[in-house]
Design a protein around this motif. Structure first.
Motif, PDB file in Angstrom:
ATOM      1  N   MET A   1       0.849  -1.193   0.000  1.00  0.00           N
ATOM      2  CA  MET A   1       0.000   0.000   0.000  1.00  0.00           C
ATOM      3  C   MET A   1       0.881   1.239   0.000  1.00  0.00           C
ATOM      4  SD  MET A   1      -3.133   0.828   2.578  1.00  0.00           S
ATOM      5  CE  MET A   1      -4.139   2.295   2.372  1.00  0.00           C
ATOM      6  N   PRO A   2       0.488   2.293  -0.712  1.00  0.00           N
ATOM      7  CA  PRO A   2       1.313   3.497  -0.751  1.00  0.00           C
ATOM      8  C   PRO A   2       1.379   4.163   0.607  1.00  0.00           C
ATOM      9  CG  PRO A   2      -0.825   3.917  -1.728  1.00  0.00           C
ATOM     10  CD  PRO A   2      -0.747   2.440  -1.481  1.00  0.00           C
ATOM     11  N   THR A   3       2.478   4.871   0.846  1.00  0.00           N
ATOM     12  CA  THR A   3       2.600   5.634   2.087  1.00  0.00           C
ATOM     13  C   THR A   3       2.094   7.039   1.855  1.00  0.00           C
ATOM     14  OG1 THR A   3       4.855   6.235   1.467  1.00  0.00           O
ATOM     15  CG2 THR A   3       4.580   4.296   2.858  1.00  0.00           C
ATOM     16  N   PRO A   4       1.628   7.715   2.915  1.00  0.00           N
ATOM     17  CA  PRO A   4       1.151   9.086   2.749  1.00  0.00           C
ATOM     18  C   PRO A   4       2.218   9.976   2.136  1.00  0.00           C
ATOM     19  CG  PRO A   4       0.513   8.222   4.890  1.00  0.00           C
ATOM     20  CD  PRO A   4       1.449   7.215   4.280  1.00  0.00           C
ATOM     21  N   ASN A   5       1.784  10.931   1.346  1.00  0.00           N
ATOM     22  CA  ASN A   5       2.692  11.814   0.634  1.00  0.00           C
ATOM     23  C   ASN A   5       3.430  12.722   1.611  1.00  0.00           C
ATOM     24  OD1 ASN A   5       3.963  13.389  -1.204  1.00  0.00           O
ATOM     25  ND2 ASN A   5       2.154  13.762  -2.471  1.00  0.00           N
ATOM     26  N   ASP A   6       4.765  12.707   1.540  1.00  0.00           N
ATOM     27  CA  ASP A   6       5.568  13.534   2.436  1.00  0.00           C
ATOM     28  C   ASP A   6       5.762  14.944   1.884  1.00  0.00           C
ATOM     29  OD1 ASP A   6       5.891  11.418   4.188  1.00  0.00           O
ATOM     30  OD2 ASP A   6       7.648  10.660   3.108  1.00  0.00           O
ATOM     31  N   ALA A   7       5.522  15.113   0.589  1.00  0.00           N
ATOM     32  CA  ALA A   7       5.689  16.434  -0.019  1.00  0.00           C
ATOM     33  C   ALA A   7       4.449  17.279   0.241  1.00  0.00           C
ATOM     34  CB  ALA A   7       5.944  16.267  -1.511  1.00  0.00           C
ATOM     35  N   ALA A   8       4.352  18.382  -0.514  1.00  0.00           N
ATOM     36  CA  ALA A   8       3.170  19.230  -0.366  1.00  0.00           C
ATOM     37  C   ALA A   8       1.924  18.407  -0.633  1.00  0.00           C
ATOM     38  CB  ALA A   8       3.264  20.401  -1.344  1.00  0.00           C
ATOM     39  N   GLU A   9       0.884  18.671   0.156  1.00  0.00           N
ATOM     40  CA  GLU A   9      -0.335  17.866   0.049  1.00  0.00           C
ATOM     41  C   GLU A   9      -0.918  17.983  -1.355  1.00  0.00           C
ATOM     42  OE1 GLU A   9      -4.809  17.650   1.936  1.00  0.00           O
ATOM     43  OE2 GLU A   9      -3.173  18.437   3.149  1.00  0.00           O
ATOM     44  N   PRO A  10      -1.170  16.859  -2.014  1.00  0.00           N
ATOM     45  CA  PRO A  10      -1.722  16.903  -3.374  1.00  0.00           C
ATOM     46  C   PRO A  10      -3.178  17.347  -3.352  1.00  0.00           C
ATOM     47  CG  PRO A  10      -1.631  14.642  -2.597  1.00  0.00           C
ATOM     48  CD  PRO A  10      -0.957  15.483  -1.540  1.00  0.00           C
ATOM     49  N   VAL A  11      -3.627  17.823  -4.501  1.00  0.00           N
ATOM     50  CA  VAL A  11      -5.031  18.174  -4.635  1.00  0.00           C
ATOM     51  C   VAL A  11      -5.854  16.899  -4.528  1.00  0.00           C
ATOM     52  CG1 VAL A  11      -6.772  19.162  -6.169  1.00  0.00           C
ATOM     53  CG2 VAL A  11      -4.463  20.146  -6.098  1.00  0.00           C
ATOM     54  N   ARG A  12      -6.893  16.924  -3.684  1.00  0.00           N
ATOM     55  CA  ARG A  12      -7.703  15.727  -3.485  1.00  0.00           C
ATOM     56  C   ARG A  12      -8.813  15.680  -4.536  1.00  0.00           C
ATOM     57  NH1 ARG A  12      -7.876  14.159   2.930  1.00  0.00           N
ATOM     58  NH2 ARG A  12      -5.793  14.937   3.420  1.00  0.00           N
ATOM     59  N   ILE A  13      -8.786  14.621  -5.308  1.00  0.00           N
ATOM     60  CA  ILE A  13      -9.801  14.418  -6.337  1.00  0.00           C
ATOM     61  C   ILE A  13     -10.929  13.604  -5.723  1.00  0.00           C
ATOM     62  CG2 ILE A  13     -10.271  13.465  -8.622  1.00  0.00           C
ATOM     63  CD1 ILE A  13      -7.253  13.707  -9.196  1.00  0.00           C
ATOM     64  N   PHE A  14     -12.150  14.112  -5.790  1.00  0.00           N
ATOM     65  CA  PHE A  14     -13.294  13.387  -5.250  1.00  0.00           C
ATOM     66  C   PHE A  14     -13.838  12.458  -6.324  1.00  0.00           C
ATOM     67  CE2 PHE A  14     -17.773  12.947  -3.939  1.00  0.00           C
ATOM     68  CZ  PHE A  14     -17.587  12.541  -2.617  1.00  0.00           C
ATOM     69  N   ARG A  15     -13.744  11.148  -6.031  1.00  0.00           N
ATOM     70  CA  ARG A  15     -14.135  10.124  -6.997  1.00  0.00           C
ATOM     71  C   ARG A  15     -13.390  10.341  -8.317  1.00  0.00           C
ATOM     72  NH1 ARG A  15     -20.464  10.352  -5.018  1.00  0.00           N
ATOM     73  NH2 ARG A  15     -19.982   9.649  -2.888  1.00  0.00           N
ATOM     74  N   ASN A  16     -14.091  10.597  -9.429  1.00  0.00           N
ATOM     75  CA  ASN A  16     -13.354  10.827 -10.677  1.00  0.00           C
ATOM     76  C   ASN A  16     -13.575  12.249 -11.200  1.00  0.00           C
ATOM     77  OD1 ASN A  16     -11.673   8.964 -12.513  1.00  0.00           O
ATOM     78  ND2 ASN A  16     -12.843  10.154 -13.983  1.00  0.00           N
ATOM     79  N   ASP A  17     -13.951  13.152 -10.316  1.00  0.00           N
ATOM     80  CA  ASP A  17     -14.186  14.533 -10.744  1.00  0.00           C
ATOM     81  C   ASP A  17     -12.860  15.285 -10.803  1.00  0.00           C
ATOM     82  OD1 ASP A  17     -15.105  16.983 -11.410  1.00  0.00           O
ATOM     83  OD2 ASP A  17     -16.320  17.296  -9.611  1.00  0.00           O
ATOM     84  N   TRP A  18     -12.214  15.204 -11.956  1.00  0.00           N
ATOM     85  CA  TRP A  18     -10.910  15.824 -12.148  1.00  0.00           C
ATOM     86  C   TRP A  18     -11.003  17.338 -12.343  1.00  0.00           C
ATOM     87  CZ3 TRP A  18     -11.625  18.020 -16.799  1.00  0.00           C
ATOM     88  CH2 TRP A  18     -12.445  17.368 -17.722  1.00  0.00           C
ATOM     89  N   SER A  19     -12.210  17.908 -12.220  1.00  0.00           N
ATOM     90  CA  SER A  19     -12.385  19.354 -12.420  1.00  0.00           C
ATOM     91  C   SER A  19     -11.567  20.185 -11.443  1.00  0.00           C
ATOM     92  CB  SER A  19     -13.867  19.733 -12.287  1.00  0.00           C
ATOM     93  OG  SER A  19     -14.659  19.023 -13.207  1.00  0.00           O
ATOM     94  N   VAL A  20     -11.203  19.610 -10.300  1.00  0.00           N
ATOM     95  CA  VAL A  20     -10.441  20.376  -9.297  1.00  0.00           C
ATOM     96  C   VAL A  20      -9.009  20.619  -9.749  1.00  0.00           C
ATOM     97  CG1 VAL A  20     -11.854  19.595  -7.370  1.00  0.00           C
ATOM     98  CG2 VAL A  20      -9.874  18.237  -8.074  1.00  0.00           C
ATOM     99  N   LEU A  21      -8.558  19.897 -10.750  1.00  0.00           N
ATOM    100  CA  LEU A  21      -7.191  20.063 -11.237  1.00  0.00           C
ATOM    101  C   LEU A  21      -7.132  21.209 -12.251  1.00  0.00           C
ATOM    102  CD1 LEU A  21      -6.225  16.320 -11.805  1.00  0.00           C
ATOM    103  CD2 LEU A  21      -5.786  17.730  -9.788  1.00  0.00           C
ATOM    104  N   GLN A  22      -6.048  21.937 -12.238  1.00  0.00           N
ATOM    105  CA  GLN A  22      -5.866  23.064 -13.157  1.00  0.00           C
ATOM    106  C   GLN A  22      -4.548  22.893 -13.909  1.00  0.00           C
ATOM    107  OE1 GLN A  22      -6.191  26.615 -10.731  1.00  0.00           O
ATOM    108  NE2 GLN A  22      -8.418  26.467 -10.638  1.00  0.00           N
ATOM    109  N   PRO A  23      -4.577  22.105 -14.973  1.00  0.00           N
ATOM    110  CA  PRO A  23      -3.342  21.906 -15.745  1.00  0.00           C
ATOM    111  C   PRO A  23      -2.992  23.175 -16.510  1.00  0.00           C
ATOM    112  CG  PRO A  23      -5.190  20.932 -16.894  1.00  0.00           C
ATOM    113  CD  PRO A  23      -5.726  21.405 -15.573  1.00  0.00           C
ATOM    114  N   PRO A  24      -1.720  23.361 -16.818  1.00  0.00           N
ATOM    115  CA  PRO A  24      -1.324  24.554 -17.584  1.00  0.00           C
ATOM    116  C   PRO A  24      -1.863  24.496 -19.009  1.00  0.00           C
ATOM    117  CG  PRO A  24       0.519  23.051 -17.336  1.00  0.00           C
ATOM    118  CD  PRO A  24      -0.565  22.517 -16.472  1.00  0.00           C
ATOM    119  N   GLU A  25      -2.011  25.669 -19.599  1.00  0.00           N
ATOM    120  CA  GLU A  25      -2.463  25.738 -20.985  1.00  0.00           C
ATOM    121  C   GLU A  25      -1.345  25.283 -21.926  1.00  0.00           C
ATOM    122  OE1 GLU A  25      -5.420  26.441 -22.254  1.00  0.00           O
ATOM    123  OE2 GLU A  25      -6.276  26.645 -20.235  1.00  0.00           O
TER     124      GLU A  25
END
Length: 542
Positions: free
Chosen positions: A1-25
């Protein structure tokens, strides 16, 4: 099982709603991550030449991009053409593996590449200049995502020189007339019917096609990589495991391409589905129609129940046997106990300090659906559901099936059963979604509970023990802690021949109920015999 992320907290995606992500243009950012385009290839020099010509004109920085062709023992061996990307090489699969097939070639290519992001691409694809950039920009903002490129199928052909010229001029998307090509119908239908997969469910992986897709190496390694024993269907099976690992699928229409010729599935769909089904059914509990036959054991169960072998033998046995009698037979049990404490030294057997544990071990040591383990797992990957069952919880025949149905209906990561008579919620029976646990593990804070982390990425629901027929076995009298009797009585339906089709079944809950059911079946059989005799003699029904 993966270990919790030690870096900056990643954006939490709820289910498969990837709308919270903001990729660069596209075209307005500076990429930083290295990418390996991995191409499995076998006896396809001409189409590979076209693919490499299109990759020679990608907008992604050349110094961050490598192309690895996994030559699966082509004869003659594949060669690098004149028009190709700057950092491009061929890996001979036979030099690294004794296996063969697309899945094996992909794995060899992946393990012999260096990029932080792995971009799959088939050797009959002509990709538009922004194809790689459009996909991997998502992996610069999240390690959770698996991106899916778009393609249109053409029966036309071209030359490496024309491909290169059109890519440089920005006209590759007009290489073929749109009306003369076809989309990937069933994939695009899944995507369109689910708001670009954002409103999709646990079956989103059906849209995962490896002709063009990308994921992080971290995600690839965490899932265990492709199953190199599969000859076909590896994209679907890997997509299923990516789902269980908590991946979010992101379709990227800006990653356009031409697919030179139809797919095998388009040409020989029925034959391929017939071949794939037994292999995929063994490895994939979902979609459920793959396992339409009940009372079977499979390599990967739909539900893995975890029970601690603590306390009274009769209590543990009743709890486990009730689970095994579930009408959802696609289930296994992990029985957690200190099995190493059981020794063979001479002693009075009735004074054994571990007598109850020994009796439990003797009961289930040869039961194929029960595994004796020393520690409870954090999750049961790749099994889709982890059912944590207190030893005091007794389930009815349909309890587990109904809990799974509820979890899928609401798409939650956790279903908790409020214990009978307001017992401690900490001792509640709980159904955890493996995908939610895996994703939660990558973002969970050091002081954050698992329940809260899962709630943030998938949600939860509470149900009552009464509504789902979960009994408190600790309240039962000792004489009631006995294994359930056979639950189903069936009668033949084809005269005196045994039939496995159209069998009438009657639920049975104990010895008295079993006797009544047997009597009922006998009466129905006698009635049927009289009816057949009357028909033969031409009599009117009684």
């Amino acid at each position: 099982m993966p270990t919790p992320n030690d870096a900056a907290e990643p954006v939490r995606i709820f289910r498969n709603d990837w709308s919270v992500l903001q990729p660069p243009e596209i075209g307005s950012w500076t990429p930083t991550r290295t990418v390996s385009v991995v191409i499995p290839a076998y006896n396809c020099q001409e189409s590979l030449n076209l693919t490499l010509a299109s990759l020679a004109h990608q907008t992604y920085p050349e110094e961050l991009l490598e192309v690895v062709i996994a030559d699966d023992t082509s004869e003659p061996p594949l060669e690098l053409p004149k028009i190709r990307p700057g950092n491009c090489r061929i890996v001979r699969v036979a030099d690294h593996s004794s296996g063969w097939g697309r899945a094996n070639a992909l794995h060899v290519g992946a393990t012999n590449s260096t990029g932080e992001i792995i971009h799959w691409l088939d050797a009959d694809m002509v990709v538009f200049p922004e194809h790689v950039e459009a996909q991997v920009r998502w992996h610069h903002v999240s390690d959770e995502v698996v991106t899916l490129g778009y393609k249109r199928f053409t029966t036309g052909w071209s030359t490496p020189e024309e491909i290169a010229e059109r890519c440089a001029a920005g006209t590759i998307d007009a290489l073929f007339a749109h009306n003369d090509t076809e989309p990937h119908d069933y994939v695009e239908k899944i995507i369109d019917d689910t708001d670009q997969l954002r409103a999709g469910d646990h079956l989103n992986f059906r849209a995962h096609v490896g002709a063009t897709a990308a994921l992080t190496r971290r995600m690839y390694d965490e899932t265990g990589g492709l199953d190199t024993t599969l000859r076909l269907g590896e994209d679907t099976e890997f997509g299923f495991r990516l789902t269980q690992a908590g991946a979010a699928f992101v379709p990227e229409p800006k990653a356009g391409s031409w697919h030179m010729g139809p797919t095998n599935m388009m040409q020989r769909g029925e034959q391929l589905r017939r071949y794939n089904r037994p292999f995929l059914a063994d490895l994939m509990p979902q979609p459920r129609w793959l396992r339409s036959v009940g009372n079977r054991s499979w390599k990967v169960p739909l539900v893995t129940a975890v029970v601690r072998a603590e306390g009274n033998y009769e209590l543990v046995k009743t709890c486990v046997d009730l689970l095994l009698m579930s009408d959802l037979t696609d289930l296994r049990v992990m029985l957690v106990g200190d099995w190493g404490a059981l020794s063979d030294e001479r002693m009075s057997v009735l004074k054994d300090p571990h007598l109850d544990l020994r009796l439990v071990e003797a009961t289930y040591r040869h039961e194929p659906r029960v595994a004796l383990v020393s520690e409870a797992p954090d999750d049961v990957y790749p099994s889709p559901y982890l059912l944590r069952v207190p030893t005091s919880a007794g389930v009815d025949a349909n309890t587990v099936r109904r809990l799974v149905r509820l979890a899928d209906e609401w798409q939650v990561g956790l279903v908790r059963v409020l214990p009978p008579k307001a017992a401690s919620p900490d001792n509640a029976l709980a159904l955890w979604r493996t995908a939610a646990l895996r994703r939660a593990a990558r973002c969970k804070g050091p002081d954050e509970s698992w329940e809260k982390a899962v709630l943030s990425v998938a949600g939860e629901r509470w149900v009552s023990a009464r509504d789902f027929a979960v009994a408190n076995l600790s309240e039962w009298a000792e004489e009631d802690l006995v294994s359930p009797k056979p639950r189903l009585v069936a009668r033949p339906t084809l005269g005196n021949k045994v039939s496995f089709f159209g069998v009438d079944t009657i639920p049975v809950g104990g010895a008295r109920s079993l006797a009544l059911a047997a009597r009922f079946v006998a009466l129905r059989a006698a009635s049927g015999a009289r009816r057949r005799l009357n028909n033969k003699l031409g009599r009117q029904p009684e």
